[in-house]
Design a protein around this motif. Structure first.
Motif, mmCIF file in Angstrom:
data_model
loop_
_atom_site.group_PDB
_atom_site.id
_atom_site.type_symbol
_atom_site.label_atom_id
_atom_site.label_comp_id
_atom_site.label_asym_id
_atom_site.label_seq_id
_atom_site.Cartn_x
_atom_site.Cartn_y
_atom_site.Cartn_z
ATOM 1 N N CYS A 83 0.514 9.844 -6.935
ATOM 2 C CA CYS A 83 -0.206 8.567 -6.955
ATOM 3 C C CYS A 83 0.120 7.750 -8.199
ATOM 4 N N LYS A 109 0.830 -1.211 0.000
ATOM 5 C CA LYS A 109 0.000 0.000 0.000
ATOM 6 C C LYS A 109 0.864 1.262 0.000
ATOM 7 N N PHE A 110 0.372 2.266 -0.710
ATOM 8 C CA PHE A 110 0.910 3.617 -0.575
ATOM 9 C C PHE A 110 -0.288 4.511 -0.291
ATOM 10 N N TYR A 117 10.355 12.389 -4.622
ATOM 11 C CA TYR A 117 9.302 13.301 -5.115
ATOM 12 C C TYR A 117 9.904 14.480 -5.882
ATOM 13 N N ASP A 144 0.908 8.047 4.093
ATOM 14 C CA ASP A 144 2.333 8.160 3.786
ATOM 15 C C ASP A 144 2.704 9.609 3.508
ATOM 16 N N LYS A 184 2.708 -0.378 -6.726
ATOM 17 C CA LYS A 184 2.048 -0.292 -5.431
ATOM 18 C C LYS A 184 0.556 -0.021 -5.606
ATOM 19 N N GLN A 238 3.545 6.049 -7.916
ATOM 20 C CA GLN A 238 3.534 4.924 -6.980
ATOM 21 C C GLN A 238 2.817 3.727 -7.587
ATOM 22 N N ASN A 239 1.717 3.977 -8.291
ATOM 23 C CA ASN A 239 1.051 2.888 -9.020
ATOM 24 C C ASN A 239 1.967 2.312 -10.095
ATOM 25 N N TYR A 255 -1.917 7.954 0.141
ATOM 26 C CA TYR A 255 -1.971 9.399 -0.059
ATOM 27 C C TYR A 255 -3.322 9.909 0.439
ATOM 28 N N ALA A 257 -1.909 2.453 -4.777
ATOM 29 C CA ALA A 257 -1.900 3.857 -4.348
ATOM 30 C C ALA A 257 -3.219 4.525 -4.723
ATOM 31 N N ASP A 283 11.143 8.295 -5.527
ATOM 32 C CA ASP A 283 11.346 8.125 -4.088
ATOM 33 C C ASP A 283 11.496 9.464 -3.369
ATOM 34 N N TYR A 302 0.378 11.768 9.204
ATOM 35 C CA TYR A 302 1.168 11.604 7.980
ATOM 36 C C TYR A 302 2.622 11.335 8.344
#
Length: 920
Positions: free
Chosen positions: A82, A53-54, A725, A576, A90, A85-86, A56, A92, A723, A605
């Motif tokens: 998002c 899972k991620f 951002y 996260d 993951k 991460q997908n 947001y 997300a 990682d 968070y």
């Protein structure tokens, strides 16, 4: 002379239906409609279910007006978080939300009333709330459509709204957690107050603007002192808020400040007490030089008492005005003495409270003095410049009794204004509900200590956000929760009419929560709230609170009703990451932090990602009055949503950044280069079948192996950027690779093999194998940025494989990295640059038609490789010197590949390679 054959029909040119012209404004809505029809977001959730899972959590934009350029940048970044991460595989999810309660919406509905000559106070409460709800829902629907158009992929059919009954019930439940744990108190403290909007404001609802105010010097006659010379003299105060003089209760001095009892050079019988370092400035304001009479230290003034200039009015004004020690008194400006009005200043309140002087609540919510107030009763509003002017009623009365020593309407300074109405605000002491920052919680630490500890733990991007929110939390006063308005979640508390204590009864609270969950906020009104007491308490002994909650509490509790409620099974607590503009360090980031620390002992968070503000092309703040705003909706109509997205992800959004027509044109050029990269790949891969054509890496030429290594390095950069951002780096690395490694280098060199080699030859097959690998990687890298274009690219090649946005990144083999090969090709590329630079003047002078006609001599120590192929020249030899020389070749030109080669008998004939391909 025999006419040479035209061999163009034998050349294997790229073929694709993918157009060079994007036509994004026309294509994008159709693609977006298809995603919606195919339920792409739900497909993605199904595809990622069971993966790591991620989490947001979306900060709620306000449901009030069209999307502006700041929204567009903000939501592009959120979408990028998002999507990337997908892309990593993951799970997300992205559940969007809106802030629907509060003053801006209430203000807009009231504006409609004012236009219709209606009085809001005459409208039934539930009817008024219904109009606010409808107004908010309208803008939720409008903004939702605009954000879909931007390409943001989210659970648009199931957003969270603060005005949903489930949300309101959880907000009430969170409030009652504070009440049951003893983290609420009702007290009278000065808070930011808007006389125009008639409510308290949070710090986050206040902005500062430069204004010009009236400054006045006022004489307070000293009537008692341990220093005989002071009796009969006048303590002089200076203020830029004349309206606070009618509520004065004391005068503050600095214990360590040097003071002087002084007189005018043109002595008028009066003596004045002022700070030594401010004597000259005070003298300039009253138009005379001041002569010192006696030196005093601030601490000498202990026990001194003055009287109010309007003491003759009796009552409150006849009470003594003590001189009190205040560490906050400075000698930066004024007179070194500060008049104290505990109703209207934080320092004033604390100092006076410590000496038994309590607020008088003289100024009403609309900024007028109470009708029964002894001086200027019923008059105001106190924020009106005319009311405070040198010829206004306050100054006129002070002048008449001889206590106004100077007055001028020329003092420029920064002053707080309401973020929404833009009207000036005041500090006003009113009974409010507070959450204490420094009261120990159940686990020992205070809310302030807990929050500061969490700020140290949480990661910040950029890092400077840590100090920003940390300094705000370290210095903030107690949290004011109450608002005196109608459109918001009610403060569902009962107060005992005798003791003033609020009711703590879990059974009653559970009934309230259940009713709000069933009926929404309308379950609680001052007229109906007593139903929750029936059968248990005497309603006559308990008063229901009529205030609503600060909307920052609404949104600050969003982690509870979104992540922790079970309403969205894909979500879980904590998040996260939270992503918002830097202004939210004092807004949503902070209210979420405080709410969660108070109820759960930690932040909701683990990371905060912050972006700056969007300025115009000149770096100016955007303003409708300046006419320099950029409307993202119009940009999408002109350029397309992908252009806005590319702009948002190429600027350094962690700082303030710019947008304008020229900037957008530059982004469009950048987009065209990326689009052409994909167009070339699609054309070059026409008909590619990996099973039939694929070549193992070990069998590939060096150049292909080198490019696979470069792709692996790009992949590492992309993953590192995800990682951290660092989406600016992500997008820059992608565009640089496409432009520099591919278009200007690899594609340029290999177009000869693509066009002219035997399709069955291993070299051409190796090239197409690498192109396929590049395509598969690049279209995935581009997908979170150019969401519409990447879908168009993918569908052009794979019309039956679903959406590109369901794909995830492939792990690229470490074996592709060959440092020695990369080092040699870096040197070859540098040499290639020198060769191209040496050829260019000869092309301009028409000595050469192209580099294909050039024979090049390079230094003897040049790196090994097929240099003529790499440089796209006729021949390359190694010389004895250190430089690069270029001459025209004498070899003839092949009629098919256009290369100048020794085995071509005369211009137009075929070289050996082309002859074998054509003959075959």
């Amino acid at each position: 002379m025999t006419e040479k054959r035209d061999y163009r029909d034998t050349v294997f040119l790229p073929k694709t239906e993918f157009p060079m012209k994007a036509g994004l404004p026309q294509k994008e809505p159709g693609i977006q409609a298809r995603w919606e029809a195919e339920k792409l977001y739900e497909q993605l959730r199904d595809a990622r279910r069971g993966r790591p899972k991620f989490m947001y959590h979306d900060g709620p934009p306000y449901a009030n007006g069209d999307m502006h350029i700041g929204h567009a940048l903000n939501h592009t970044i959120k979408d990028m978080v998002c999507r990337t991460q997908n892309l990593l595989g993951k799970d997300a999810p992205y559940v969007p939300g809106w802030d629907c309660h509060g003053l801006p919406i209430e203000w807009k509905v009231e504006e409609q009333y004012r236009k219709a000559k209606k009085n809001k106070d005459e409208v039934p409460l539930l009817e008024f709330r219904a109009e606010c709800r409808a107004y908010a829902q309208h803008w939720v629907d409008v903004q939702r459509g605009q954000l879909k158009r931007l390409g943001v992929m989210a659970d648009w059919d199931n957003p969270y709204l603060t005005m949903q009954p489930e949300s309101e019930a959880t907000i009430v439940a969170e409030l009652l957690k504070f009440a049951e744990s003893g983290q609420l108190y009702r007290g009278a403290k000065p808070v930011m107050w808007s006389p125009v909007e008639k409510t308290a404001l949070a710090e986050a609802e206040v902005e500062y603007e430069d204004i010009t105010s009236t400054q006045i010097d006022v004489a307070f006659e000293i009537v008692e002192s341990t220093i005989p010379e002071l009796v009969g003299a006048h303590a002089v105060i200076w203020t830029t808020t004349p309206w606070t003089i009618p509520v004065n209760q004391a005068v503050a001095y600095g214990p360590e400040v040097e003071y002087r009892l002084c007189r005018k050079r043109n002595y008028d019988g009066r003596q004045y007490l002022v700070g030594l370092e401010l004597m000259a400035a005070f003298g300039a304001r009253i138009g005379d030089e001041l002569i010192p009479v006696k030196a005093l230290k601030g601490s000498d003034l202990a026990g001194t008492v003055a009287r109010h200039p309007m003491h003759h009015l009796g009552g409150f004004f006849a009470e003594p005005r003590p001189l009190l020690p205040g560490d906050f008194v400075t000698i930066d400006s004024g007179t070194g003495l500060v008049h104290m009005a505990p109703d209207h200043g934080e320092d004033d309140f604390e100092l006076c409270k410590a000496h038994g002087l309590n607020p008088k609540f003289a100024v009403e919510g609309d900024g007028k003095y109470r009708e029964d107030w002894g001086w200027l009763g019923g008059q105001g509003s106190v924020i009106n410049p005319k009311f405070n002017a040198p010829d206004g009623p306050i100054c006129a009365d002070l002048r008449e009794i001889g206590c106004l020593l100077a007055a001028s309407a020329d003092y420029q300074h920064s002053y707080p204004h309401s973020w929404r109405s833009k009207a000036k605000v005041i500090y006003r002491c009113t009974p409010q509900w507070f959450v204490p920052m420094d009261q120990p919680l159940a686990y020992g630490r205070t809310l302030r200590e807990t929050a500061l500890s969490e700020i140290e733990r949480v990661q910040f991007t950029p890092e400077k956000g840590r100090n920003r929110i940390g300094s705000m939390v370290a210095g903030r006063p107690d949290w004011v929760l109450s608002r005196q308005r109608a459109w918001g979640v009610p403060m569902t508390l009962f107060v005992n009419r005798k003791s003033g204590d609020y009711l703590v009864d879990p059974e009653v609270n559970a009934a309230i929560i259940a009713a709000v969950r069933a009926e929404g906020m309308d379950a609680w009104t001052p007229d109906t709230a007593h139903r929750f007491l029936e059968g248990k308490y005497d309603p006559s002994e308990w008063e229901p609170v009529a205030d609503i909650l600060d909307v920052w509490f609404d949104s600050g509790a969003s982690h509870a009703y979104v992540l922790d409620s079970g309403r969205w099974p894909d979500l879980s607590w904590p998040a996260d990451i939270y992503v918002e503009g830097s202004d939210q360090h004092r807004g949503w980031f902070q209210s979420s932090l405080l709410e969660s620390c108070a109820t759960r002992g930690r932040a909701p968070y683990d990371r905060i990602l912050t972006h700056g503000f969007t300025m115009d092309a000149k770096g100016m703040k955007m303003s409708k009055s300046l006419g320099n705003t950029i409307d993202p909706i119009k940009v999408m109509e002109t350029y397309g949503a992908d252009i806005i997205r590319l702009w948002a992800l190429t600027v350094d959004f962690t700082e303030d950044h710019r947008i304008g027509d020229e900037i957008l044109k530059g982004v469009s050029d950048q987009y065209r280069k990326l689009r052409n990269t994909f167009r070339y790949l699609l054309g070059a891969l026409d008909g590619y079948d990996h099973a039939a054509e694929g070549v193992e890496v070990a069998q590939m030429p060096e150049l292909e192996r080198y490019m696979l290594g470069q792709l692996k390095r790009l992949d590492s950069t992309i993953r590192a950027a995800i990682d951290s951002y660092d989406f600016n780096e992500y997008t820059r690395a992608l565009t640089d690779f496409c432009n520099e490694d591919l278009s200007a280098f690899f594609f340029d060199i290999r177009k000869d093999r693509l066009y002219c080699d035997d399709p069955a030859g291993i070299e051409r097959r190796a090239y197409r194998t690498v192109l396929d690998i590049l395509f598969q990687a690049l279209v995935r890298y581009a997908a979170p940025v150019l969401v519409f274009t990447s879908e168009e690219v993918w569908a052009t090649r794979f019309p039956d494989r679903g959406s590109v946005h369901l794909q995830e990144l492939h792990e690229l083999p470490e074996e592709w990295l060959d440092d020695a090969l990369a080092e040699r090709f870096a040197a070859l590329r540098a040499l290639r640059g020198q060769v191209l630079e040496a050829i260019e003047p000869l092309r301009r002078e028409k000595v050469l038609g192209s580099g294909l006609e050039a024979e090049v001599t390079v230094p003897a120590d040049a790196p090994e490789g097929d240099l003529a192929e790499l440089f796209i020249t006729a021949k390359v030899t190694r010389g004895q010197g250190g430089g690069v020389t270029v001459t025209r070749t004498s070899d003839h030109k092949c009629g098919r590949c256009w290369r100048h080669l020794p085995d071509v008998a005369e211009d137009g004939d075929l070289c050996g390679r082309c002859e074998s391909v054509v003959g075959a």
